[in-house]
Design a protein around this motif. Sequence first.
Motif, mmCIF file in Angstrom:
data_model
loop_
_atom_site.group_PDB
_atom_site.id
_atom_site.type_symbol
_atom_site.label_atom_id
_atom_site.label_comp_id
_atom_site.label_asym_id
_atom_site.label_seq_id
_atom_site.Cartn_x
_atom_site.Cartn_y
_atom_site.Cartn_z
ATOM 1 N N LEU A 1 0.826 -1.199 0.000
ATOM 2 C CA LEU A 1 0.000 0.000 0.000
ATOM 3 C C LEU A 1 0.866 1.257 0.000
ATOM 4 O O LEU A 1 0.561 2.233 -0.673
ATOM 5 C CB LEU A 1 -0.927 0.002 1.214
ATOM 6 C CG LEU A 1 -2.153 -0.904 1.119
ATOM 7 C CD1 LEU A 1 -2.804 -1.056 2.474
ATOM 8 C CD2 LEU A 1 -3.145 -0.349 0.113
ATOM 9 N N LYS B 1 2.278 1.823 -3.382
ATOM 10 C CA LYS B 1 1.202 2.262 -4.270
ATOM 11 C C LYS B 1 0.894 3.737 -4.035
ATOM 12 O O LYS B 1 0.765 4.524 -4.973
ATOM 13 C CB LYS B 1 -0.044 1.411 -4.017
ATOM 14 C CG LYS B 1 -1.235 1.784 -4.861
ATOM 15 C CD LYS B 1 -2.533 1.444 -4.160
ATOM 16 C CE LYS B 1 -3.553 2.541 -4.398
ATOM 17 N NZ LYS B 1 -4.639 2.476 -3.453
ATOM 18 N N GLU C 1 -7.224 -11.115 -5.091
ATOM 19 C CA GLU C 1 -6.569 -9.952 -5.705
ATOM 20 C C GLU C 1 -7.543 -9.194 -6.597
ATOM 21 O O GLU C 1 -7.521 -7.973 -6.668
ATOM 22 C CB GLU C 1 -5.361 -10.418 -6.532
ATOM 23 C CG GLU C 1 -4.279 -11.088 -5.718
ATOM 24 C CD GLU C 1 -3.029 -10.230 -5.611
ATOM 25 O OE1 GLU C 1 -2.825 -9.409 -6.509
ATOM 26 O OE2 GLU C 1 -2.289 -10.388 -4.619
ATOM 27 N N LEU D 1 -9.834 -6.911 -4.735
ATOM 28 C CA LEU D 1 -9.190 -5.702 -4.237
ATOM 29 C C LEU D 1 -8.843 -4.745 -5.365
ATOM 30 O O LEU D 1 -8.584 -3.572 -5.128
ATOM 31 C CB LEU D 1 -7.924 -6.062 -3.455
ATOM 32 C CG LEU D 1 -8.151 -6.825 -2.161
ATOM 33 C CD1 LEU D 1 -6.826 -7.202 -1.535
ATOM 34 C CD2 LEU D 1 -8.955 -5.995 -1.181
ATOM 35 N N LEU E 1 -5.408 -2.007 -5.558
ATOM 36 C CA LEU E 1 -6.042 -2.087 -4.240
ATOM 37 C C LEU E 1 -7.087 -0.995 -4.043
ATOM 38 O O LEU E 1 -7.371 -0.608 -2.917
ATOM 39 C CB LEU E 1 -4.979 -1.988 -3.129
ATOM 40 C CG LEU E 1 -3.848 -3.011 -3.196
ATOM 41 C CD1 LEU E 1 -2.748 -2.627 -2.234
ATOM 42 C CD2 LEU E 1 -4.356 -4.391 -2.882
ATOM 43 N N GLU E 2 -7.652 -0.474 -5.151
ATOM 44 C CA GLU E 2 -8.561 0.665 -4.982
ATOM 45 C C GLU E 2 -9.894 0.281 -4.335
ATOM 46 O O GLU E 2 -10.591 1.118 -3.789
ATOM 47 C CB GLU E 2 -8.801 1.385 -6.327
ATOM 48 C CG GLU E 2 -9.481 0.544 -7.392
ATOM 49 C CD GLU E 2 -8.446 0.010 -8.382
ATOM 50 O OE1 GLU E 2 -7.309 -0.253 -7.951
ATOM 51 O OE2 GLU E 2 -8.783 -0.143 -9.565
ATOM 52 N N PHE F 1 -10.129 -1.674 -1.845
ATOM 53 C CA PHE F 1 -9.838 -2.122 -0.489
ATOM 54 C C PHE F 1 -10.739 -1.481 0.578
ATOM 55 O O PHE F 1 -11.360 -2.186 1.379
ATOM 56 C CB PHE F 1 -8.349 -1.922 -0.203
ATOM 57 C CG PHE F 1 -7.963 -2.075 1.217
ATOM 58 C CD1 PHE F 1 -8.189 -3.265 1.874
ATOM 59 C CD2 PHE F 1 -7.380 -1.027 1.910
ATOM 60 C CE1 PHE F 1 -7.834 -3.406 3.194
ATOM 61 C CE2 PHE F 1 -7.035 -1.160 3.225
ATOM 62 C CZ PHE F 1 -7.268 -2.350 3.860
#
Lengths: 272, 403
Positions: free
Chosen positions: A84, A87, B104, B107, B111-112, B114
């Motif tokens: 994270l 990112k 995966e 997410l 990972l937006e 999440f």
Amino acid sequence: MKKTILLLFVLLTANQIFAQKFKIKGSDTELPLTQNEAEEYMKRNKNANLMVTGGGSGVGLSALLNGTTDIAQASRSLRMDEKLKLKNEGKGYKEVIIAYDAIAVIVHPSNKVSQLTREQLEDIYTGKITNWKDVGGENLKIIAYSRETSSGTFEFFKEHVLNKKNFAPTTLLMPATGAIVQSVSQTRGAVGYIGLGYLEKTVKAVQVSNDKGLTFVAPSVVSAKNNSYPISRPLYYYYLTSVENTVSSYIKFVLSPAGQQIVLKSGYVPIK
Amino acid sequence: MTKARRIYEKIVTGILFSSSTITSLTVILIIVFLFREGIGLFNSTPTEKNYVIAVSRQNTIPIITSNELADIFNQDITNWKQLGGRNDSIVRLTLNDLSGIFTEEELGPDLEFFPQKLNEFVKTTPGVILYLSKEYLPKNFAGRIIPVKKITLLDFIFGKHWYPTSSPIPQFGIWPMIVGTLMVTLGAILFALPFGMATAIFMSEIAGNRLRNIMKPVVELLAGIPSVVYGFFGLVVLVPLIQSLFGLDVGETVLAGSIVLGIMALPTIVTVAEDALHATPQSLREASLALGASELQTLVRVVIPYSKSGISTAVILGTGRAIGETMAVLMVTGNSTHVNYSFLQPTRTIPATIAAELGDTSFGGVHYNALFALAIVLFLFTIIINLSVEVIKNRNQRVNQRG
């Protein structure tokens, strides 16, 4: 005389400018391997200059995040919070598996027990099983040896064998892998865990099962390579895509047959 | 000429004054630093910086202690009922378990999704307990952040569990280490005192000058051997010996640590005690002998009582040497963190803990603070020891003045 010194100085600085120079930092488990690789690589490429340091996987990865190393060597994969963070900062990264490491569970050579399941190991290290007779051995108290909390091997063992539970407080914490081998070799009821590369004849490695006792596998380069040995882990290199040009030829070398030969010689498991 | 000399003397005094000031300042600065770093432990919650514990809104528990958290994440407590809450089984979720719960794809590549997924999960799972960094907490978070009790001094000193790197919740109880340090030191003194005194008496009273001149440097040489060498000797020779001698399961024991430390404290005890014995005025001995006392009676009734305070100083200085020793103990006591009151069981000392763990802590973290707090405890031990040396010295001066 002055001219010669000047010339020498110019030559030296020029060498510095054209040199291929980068830093590798992180896992202590990988340190001996990376040192051997880097040495051989520098022998082949005279103008390469690699600086290899340890400190632990976490140290290497945080150095990668704040830009103080070019390659992070890690004996675990990136955690979610680290992903994270990368990112959020908009940094792309590459992950390369350079070798595998198997963790051998060792006992005193006179111990009759030669097979343990993962569940038994968990119970032994969390203090639920305290006598060898409960796992098929003689009536003898179990003395569990572990590495200190700072070790990456400690973290790996806790996560994959102890199911993230805490070690029993009676576990003996040794400052180095060599000390574990020494202590296990002279303590009849001892059990310990070490990297495959540290395995010696003075101790006995037990077979481990991860399917509740259906199959038991002995730690070896072969069993770690075909993934049948349950307590093995990949060793990683991480680098940012922005430095790919600088480091790619070194990575290529490590993955080449010559580089993988060094992996084998250093006591780790090659990837192919 | 005199002027030059005066300037010269001024310079010398200046140098002497400034170096003594610098020395005292350094000592004070180190102590201030030690306390500043150590006290930080007691203002902080034991979770990592910027990390929070959160539960679902339905959960009724108002505040949680670190021991309860440890039990939850150690899977010893599995239902909120056990903590006086609702009857919901506990679902543990940390950032690193995410991949086990969401795929995966769910997410998203960056990972937006999440935050959204996390909110859904918290809403549908009443027994959830979350451990994650504040910055990844979704906006309009569907759960409730639950406060964690701060570490108190009593928890720290009398706590029985030391799991400094346990995630998400470390535990800092130093009682096992306090007991371990005191026991190893006590054992070392019980071992070193008879041997040290016997050697000192022999050297001072029985051996001739020539023998004494050979023995003294040899004993002092013991002090020059690096402690790691003692530790290695202990691990390879002493530990197996103790194990087979007492028929123990494990040789890394308090006793092994005590013997190694005892050997290391010997030179201090022998030299200081020997000096004290040697300083007994010849007239006292002769007076005793003239009254018809034998050599041994003179020794026991005159020389030893006279040098009593010197001998006490020797013992206390030896203790000080033993209590702070790190490397040798680290190698022979086994470093297990359970509370142990037996000499034939493994233990862990304060200096060994600091040495083994400080290298891995992050600057300013809770673990780092906890190690400094440990160092303060050790520092208080040595201060007490040094003060008792002073007290004994003063008492002796008064006695001598009276005499």
